[in-house]
Design a protein around this motif. Structure first.
Motif, PDB file in Angstrom:
ATOM      1  N   ALA A 108       0.811  -1.187   0.111  1.00 59.81           N
ATOM      2  CA  ALA A 108      -0.095  -0.036  -0.031  1.00 59.81           C
ATOM      3  C   ALA A 108       0.882   1.220   0.099  1.00 59.81           C
ATOM      4  O   ALA A 108       2.172   1.109   0.826  1.00 59.81           O
ATOM      5  CB  ALA A 108      -0.668   0.631   1.693  1.00 59.81           C
ATOM      6  N   ARG A 109       0.487   1.814  -0.763  1.00 58.76           N
ATOM      7  CA  ARG A 109       1.159   3.160  -1.006  1.00 58.76           C
ATOM      8  C   ARG A 109       0.214   4.757  -1.036  1.00 58.76           C
ATOM      9  O   ARG A 109      -0.995   4.571  -1.522  1.00 58.76           O
ATOM     10  CB  ARG A 109       2.589   2.963  -1.930  1.00 58.76           C
ATOM     11  N   GLN A 110       0.985   6.135  -0.912  1.00 58.86           N
ATOM     12  CA  GLN A 110      -0.093   7.288  -0.959  1.00 58.86           C
ATOM     13  C   GLN A 110       0.094   7.712  -1.555  1.00 58.86           C
ATOM     14  O   GLN A 110       1.479   7.657  -1.850  1.00 58.86           O
ATOM     15  CB  GLN A 110       0.348   7.799   0.760  1.00 58.86           C
ATOM     16  N   LEU A 111      -0.209   8.446  -2.838  1.00 56.18           N
ATOM     17  CA  LEU A 111      -0.481   8.338  -4.228  1.00 56.18           C
ATOM     18  C   LEU A 111      -0.802  10.267  -4.188  1.00 56.18           C
ATOM     19  O   LEU A 111      -2.007  10.581  -3.190  1.00 56.18           O
ATOM     20  CB  LEU A 111      -0.542   8.124  -5.232  1.00 56.18           C
ATOM     21  N   PRO A 112       0.110  11.258  -4.827  1.00 53.18           N
ATOM     22  CA  PRO A 112      -0.306  12.496  -4.222  1.00 53.18           C
ATOM     23  C   PRO A 112      -1.200  12.973  -5.170  1.00 53.18           C
ATOM     24  O   PRO A 112      -2.254  13.775  -5.561  1.00 53.18           O
ATOM     25  CB  PRO A 112       0.808  13.438  -4.974  1.00 53.18           C
ATOM     26  N   HIS A 113      -1.124  12.229  -6.351  1.00 52.91           N
ATOM     27  CA  HIS A 113      -3.147  12.382  -7.427  1.00 52.91           C
ATOM     28  C   HIS A 113      -3.402  10.767  -7.883  1.00 52.91           C
ATOM     29  O   HIS A 113      -3.174   9.928  -8.904  1.00 52.91           O
ATOM     30  CB  HIS A 113      -2.640  12.853  -9.090  1.00 52.91           C
ATOM     31  N   PRO A 114      -4.574  10.090  -5.919  1.00 46.48           N
ATOM     32  CA  PRO A 114      -4.601   8.797  -7.484  1.00 46.48           C
ATOM     33  C   PRO A 114      -5.544   9.228  -8.149  1.00 46.48           C
ATOM     34  O   PRO A 114      -6.400  10.200  -8.932  1.00 46.48           O
ATOM     35  CB  PRO A 114      -5.570   8.469  -5.808  1.00 46.48           C
ATOM     36  N   ARG A 115      -6.110   7.704  -8.753  1.00 47.85           N
ATOM     37  CA  ARG A 115      -6.476   8.016 -10.247  1.00 47.85           C
ATOM     38  C   ARG A 115      -7.883   6.390 -10.170  1.00 47.85           C
ATOM     39  O   ARG A 115      -7.671   5.722  -9.415  1.00 47.85           O
ATOM     40  CB  ARG A 115      -6.119   7.816 -11.731  1.00 47.85           C
ATOM     41  N   ALA A 116      -9.491   7.180 -10.628  1.00 47.22           N
ATOM     42  CA  ALA A 116     -10.424   6.002 -10.579  1.00 47.22           C
ATOM     43  C   ALA A 116      -9.927   5.303 -10.689  1.00 47.22           C
ATOM     44  O   ALA A 116      -9.418   4.874 -12.385  1.00 47.22           O
ATOM     45  CB  ALA A 116     -11.117   7.493 -10.863  1.00 47.22           C
ATOM     46  N   GLN A 117     -10.253   4.239 -10.482  1.00 47.70           N
ATOM     47  CA  GLN A 117     -10.321   2.982 -10.900  1.00 47.70           C
ATOM     48  C   GLN A 117     -11.395   2.718 -12.024  1.00 47.70           C
ATOM     49  O   GLN A 117     -13.114   2.867 -11.502  1.00 47.70           O
ATOM     50  CB  GLN A 117     -10.471   1.376 -10.128  1.00 47.70           C
ATOM     51  N   VAL A 175      -9.456  -8.929  13.984  1.00 51.70           N
ATOM     52  CA  VAL A 175      -8.306  -8.388  13.888  1.00 51.70           C
ATOM     53  C   VAL A 175      -7.581  -7.076  13.974  1.00 51.70           C
ATOM     54  O   VAL A 175      -6.840  -6.922  14.566  1.00 51.70           O
ATOM     55  CB  VAL A 175      -7.281  -9.173  12.916  1.00 51.70           C
ATOM     56  N   GLY A 176      -9.005  -6.321  13.661  1.00 50.76           N
ATOM     57  CA  GLY A 176      -8.271  -4.079  13.531  1.00 50.76           C
ATOM     58  C   GLY A 176      -8.074  -4.607  13.066  1.00 50.76           C
ATOM     59  O   GLY A 176      -7.017  -4.668  11.995  1.00 50.76           O
ATOM     60  N   PHE A 177      -8.203  -2.666  12.931  1.00 53.59           N
ATOM     61  CA  PHE A 177      -7.734  -1.991  11.429  1.00 53.59           C
ATOM     62  C   PHE A 177      -6.315  -1.703  11.911  1.00 53.59           C
ATOM     63  O   PHE A 177      -6.217  -0.996  13.452  1.00 53.59           O
ATOM     64  CB  PHE A 177      -8.486  -1.066  10.461  1.00 53.59           C
ATOM     65  N   VAL A 178      -5.536  -1.309  11.627  1.00 50.59           N
ATOM     66  CA  VAL A 178      -4.263  -0.312  11.669  1.00 50.59           C
ATOM     67  C   VAL A 178      -3.511   0.911  11.028  1.00 50.59           C
ATOM     68  O   VAL A 178      -4.989   1.187   9.472  1.00 50.59           O
ATOM     69  CB  VAL A 178      -3.082  -1.060  11.364  1.00 50.59           C
ATOM     70  N   ASP A 179      -3.767   2.366  11.388  1.00 49.96           N
ATOM     71  CA  ASP A 179      -3.046   3.407  11.196  1.00 49.96           C
ATOM     72  C   ASP A 179      -1.399   3.765  10.099  1.00 49.96           C
ATOM     73  O   ASP A 179      -1.004   2.790  10.941  1.00 49.96           O
ATOM     74  CB  ASP A 179      -4.258   4.631  11.452  1.00 49.96           C
ATOM     75  N   GLU A 180      -2.443   3.839   8.991  1.00 52.12           N
ATOM     76  CA  GLU A 180      -0.600   4.491   8.702  1.00 52.12           C
ATOM     77  C   GLU A 180       1.032   5.155   9.178  1.00 52.12           C
ATOM     78  O   GLU A 180       1.526   4.920   9.228  1.00 52.12           O
ATOM     79  CB  GLU A 180      -1.045   4.678   6.695  1.00 52.12           C
ATOM     80  N   GLY A 181       0.149   6.090  10.130  1.00 54.44           N
ATOM     81  CA  GLY A 181       1.328   6.833  10.702  1.00 54.44           C
ATOM     82  C   GLY A 181       1.690   7.823   9.999  1.00 54.44           C
ATOM     83  O   GLY A 181       0.800   8.153   9.583  1.00 54.44           O
ATOM     84  N   ASP A 182       2.853   8.193   9.955  1.00 52.49           N
ATOM     85  CA  ASP A 182       3.663   8.604   9.366  1.00 52.49           C
ATOM     86  C   ASP A 182       4.548   7.488   8.004  1.00 52.49           C
ATOM     87  O   ASP A 182       5.023   8.470   7.198  1.00 52.49           O
ATOM     88  CB  ASP A 182       5.121   9.014  10.250  1.00 52.49           C
ATOM     89  N   ALA A 202      -6.126   8.765   0.045  1.00 52.50           N
ATOM     90  CA  ALA A 202      -5.058   8.960  -1.310  1.00 52.50           C
ATOM     91  C   ALA A 202      -4.471   7.620  -1.341  1.00 52.50           C
ATOM     92  O   ALA A 202      -3.241   7.250  -2.189  1.00 52.50           O
ATOM     93  CB  ALA A 202      -4.269   9.883  -1.004  1.00 52.50           C
ATOM     94  N   TRP A 203      -4.355   6.737  -0.832  1.00 48.07           N
ATOM     95  CA  TRP A 203      -4.189   5.229  -1.068  1.00 48.07           C
ATOM     96  C   TRP A 203      -4.119   4.291  -1.967  1.00 48.07           C
ATOM     97  O   TRP A 203      -5.824   4.191  -2.070  1.00 48.07           O
ATOM     98  CB  TRP A 203      -3.905   4.644   1.203  1.00 48.07           C
TER      99      TRP A 203
END
Length: 700
Positions: A108-117, A175-182, A202-203
């Motif tokens: 998983a990566r944060q994109l500056p300009h994500p595109r719609a699938q 199992v719970g969800f996690v936050d990306e943090g920094d 934006a992920w």
């Protein structure tokens, strides 16, 4: 008077079975007798494996001192890593491990300009009704009586279901969800639990491997010209995470939920050799790129590459089999005989378990699925469909009936909800998708055009030498092989005889004649049956004839690889079996009938989606029916057998997951002495590149 010299008496001629020599003049030295070569038992320097060059290239065990002062493992196989790359997960472990460690092959990566699938088309009511009609026919064949108004009853019940909230302390399987943090990049199982992927953000979730090859098309949509660098960087990051993460403390097979690795630090990669498992219908450019990642970028000492079909037969203990690898995004089919994959039998299908999960969602929507807010763009809902498929989907007609189940919906920041669900024929309709792939609208196999028409500049080339220098130094590196060494070239899988059989009804008679011609008739029939084709010695091989037929079909607007990739599973297996005879129509010659019967009687289903109950019985019945129709005695075809071959699906060995069968087979092969001759050292790769792999592999 001087005394007369004594007359020298020569010994009589020795018998034929003895070898005697006379002493040399004025000496008492007897030359050694001639050695009879038939009685020599020494094998010194009789094979290339005994030379110093060969022995110096073998991966050896390096001592490792543990915390207690002991040396490392005595078994050199403990320094060999077996890696099986799949679309959904990576299975890896030491050759001495009983079970592989499973790590999700996602990032998983944060994109500056994500595109719609792009939106996927859903199944229509007409397609679902077609499947229901086939299901009723199957139930009549098995003498099963359907429930009166079963689908209407399930539909009415589901439309009235209300969710039940479940408190966090009562949700024992959450199992719970996690936050990306920094973090800007999240790898493995933690990426599947990322809360940002289940809500607008934006992920973006990336899968470097899909449809049996590197996901160049998907990365090109996000990164453009930098897609190759981003793709190989993600592959290296995921492999490093899987190998270097702390191992699981559980005693059984490590599940993906454990997010465990092998615990090998990056500083020790040079002490390990890698055995890589690739699909039978592999892309040569993908294989070359993975070799660069493992040997150059990650720094492993040696590499050996093997195909899934051969390793699956080895793991199942069979000498000949038709291997059907049902994966998450693709299905690979090939026939293996005596340790070699028959290249003309390979077929690659562009659908798998994930397409079945999405189609199951379409079927549930048509039955008033109580969870009305189901969204395929939300990762939590994608995992929900995957869980429902693993729990309910079957191909056993006896399971059709009104059954009551429940499932949980978990979203980040919301209370879990419990839904009741009544199913009738929906689970088996989803399973029938394998034999009617058009209902799920799977994308065709990605095709990569040859983008490097001219050799790349020396400063951009991936090899130590430019392509022109390599081609000039070795005349055998002409044509596509020389272009393959170009940095920007992308070559994908070649068409096979089985693929041409899958699309035989769409081919023109001129194209079909190119494949049906015998080698000795090629020079006579080609000018009359098709446009003029250069007649070379390579045209005598089956691969050259298939390539010529595919090129001619491309002029007619038919991409053989893409068109064959959406063939129903039973027809693809049937065509692969026919291609084992060396002809498209399965004509018998030179023991072809015996080979076909042996392969049809040993069909092995591997892969994660092969766990579907009833898949073996359904595939066995459908392939047997196709063989019976093709070899019917009424056809009067020359050489037709009196009785049609019978398809038999062999179950995997006891207590062995079908998804790990190929991995286990390669792990066992790592202990063989014959493996010592097939290692590719990192120094050889630096010098020769992909050519080193072609010299040490039996399938290239």
């Amino acid at each position: 008077m001087a005394p007369k010299a004594a007359k020298q008496v020569l010994p009589p001629n020795p018998p034929a079975d003895e070898t005697r020599t006379l002493p040399l003049a004025y000496t008492s030295f007897h030359p050694p007798p001639f050695v009879n070569a038939k009685n020599v038992s020494s094998s010194y320097l009789k094979t290339e494996a005994q030379t110093w060059v060969s022995r110096s290239h073998r991966p050896t065990k390096r001592p490792k001192t543990g915390a207690d002062g002991d040396d490392g493992d005595d078994d050199p196989a403990s320094r060999r890593l077996v890696i099986h790359i799949g679309s959904e997960a990576i299975r890896l472990g030491r050759a001495t491990d009983l079970y592989p460690t499973v790590v999700p092959h996602v990032l998983a990566r944060q994109l500056p300009h994500p595109r719609a699938q792009p939106a996927r088309p859903h199944a229509t009511e007409a397609q679902l009704e077609m499947l229901r009609a086939e299901l009723r026919s199957i139930m009549r064949q098995y003498k099963l009586r359907p429930v009166s108004n079963g689908w209407q009853s399930a539909n009415s019940y589901n439309s009235s279901v209300e969710p039940e909230p479940v408190a966090a302390h009562n949700d024992v399987y959450h199992v719970g969800f996690v936050d990306e943090g920094d973090a800007s990049v999240v790898v493995g199982h933690e990426a599947l639990r990322l809360a940002s992927l289940s809500r607008p953000s934006a992920w973006r979730l990336f899968s470097p491997w899909t449809r049996g090859m590197l996901n160049v098309t998907g990365y090109a949509a996000e990164y453009g010209d930098a897609c190759i660098e981003a793709l190989l960087g993600d592959v290296q990051r995921i492999l490093t995470h899987a190998i270097s993460s702390a191992p699981s403390k559980a005693s059984g097979p490590a599940d993906a939920a454990d997010d465990a690795g092998l615990g090998i630090p990056t500083s020790e990669y040079g002490d390990y050799a890698v055995l890589l498992l690739v699909p039978d219908s592999f892309s040569r450019s993908d294989l070359r790129a993975l070799g660069h990642v493992l040997l150059r970028y990650m720094g492993f000492s040696a590499l050996h590459v093997q195909t899934e079909g051969l390793c699956a037969t080895f793991g199942a203990g069979l000498s000949a089999a038709c291997v059907v690898d049902v994966g998450a995004t693709s299905i690979g089919i090939s026939c293996v005989e005596e340790g070699l994959v028959l290249p003309e039998t390979r077929v690659a299908l562009s659908y798998g378990g994930q397409d079945m999960s999405r189609f199951f969602g379409d079927v549930l929507r048509g039955s008033s699925f109580p969870y009305t807010d189901l969204q395929e763009a939300r990762l939590a809902d994608v995992q929900l469909l995957q869980d429902l498929k693993e729990r309910f989907v079957t191909l056993q007609p006896s399971q059709v009936g009104l059954n009551l189940y429940d499932f949980m919906v978990r979203l980040p920041g919301e209370t879990a909800r419990k839904y009741a669900l009544r199913l009738y024929d929906e689970p088996i309709l989803a399973g029938l998708m394998l034999f009617h792939p058009d209902v799920a609208a799977p994308p065709p196999m990605p095709r990569r055009p040859l983008t490097c028409a001219q050799p790349a500049p020396a400063e951009e080339a991936d090899e130590p030498e430019p392509t022109a220098v390599l081609a000039a130094a070795n005349a055998s590196l002409g044509g596509d092989e020389a272009v393959e060494l170009c940095a920007s070239a992308v070559l994908d899988m070649a068409p096979t005889l089985a693929m041409l059989g899958c699309v035989s009804r769409r081919l023109s008679p001129q194209v079909a004649a190119l494949v049906d011609m015998r080698a000795d008739e090629a020079s006579e029939e080609a000018p009359r049956a098709a446009p003029t084709i250069p007649q070379t010695s390579a045209m005598a091989t089956q691969a050259a004839k298939c390539a010529s037929a595919a090129a001619q079909a491309a002029q007619d607007g038919i991409d053989v690889v893409q068109a064959a990739s959406v063939t129903p599973l039973d027809h693809a297996v049937f065509r692969s079996l026919l291609a084992s005879t060396g002809t498209v129509d399965g004509s018998f010659a030179h023991g072809g009938e015996e080979r076909l019967r042996r392969l049809a009687n040993n069909i092995v289903c591997t892969g994660g989606a092969a766990r579907i109950p009833g898949l073996s019985e359904a595939l066995e019945a459908r392939v047997s029916m196709l063989l019976a129709e093709h070899y019917a005695p009424a056809d009067g075809a020359p050489g037709a057998p009196t009785t049609a071959p019978q398809a038999v699906v062999i179950p995997p060995p006891r207590n062995l997951d079908p998804a790990s069968l190929a991995w286990k087979g390669l792990a066992v092969m790592a202990h063989l002495d014959a493996m010592q001759e097939l290692w590719i050292q990192a120094s050889d790769w630096d010098t020769l590149g992909y050519r080193a792999l072609k010299e040490k592999s039996l399938f290239l």
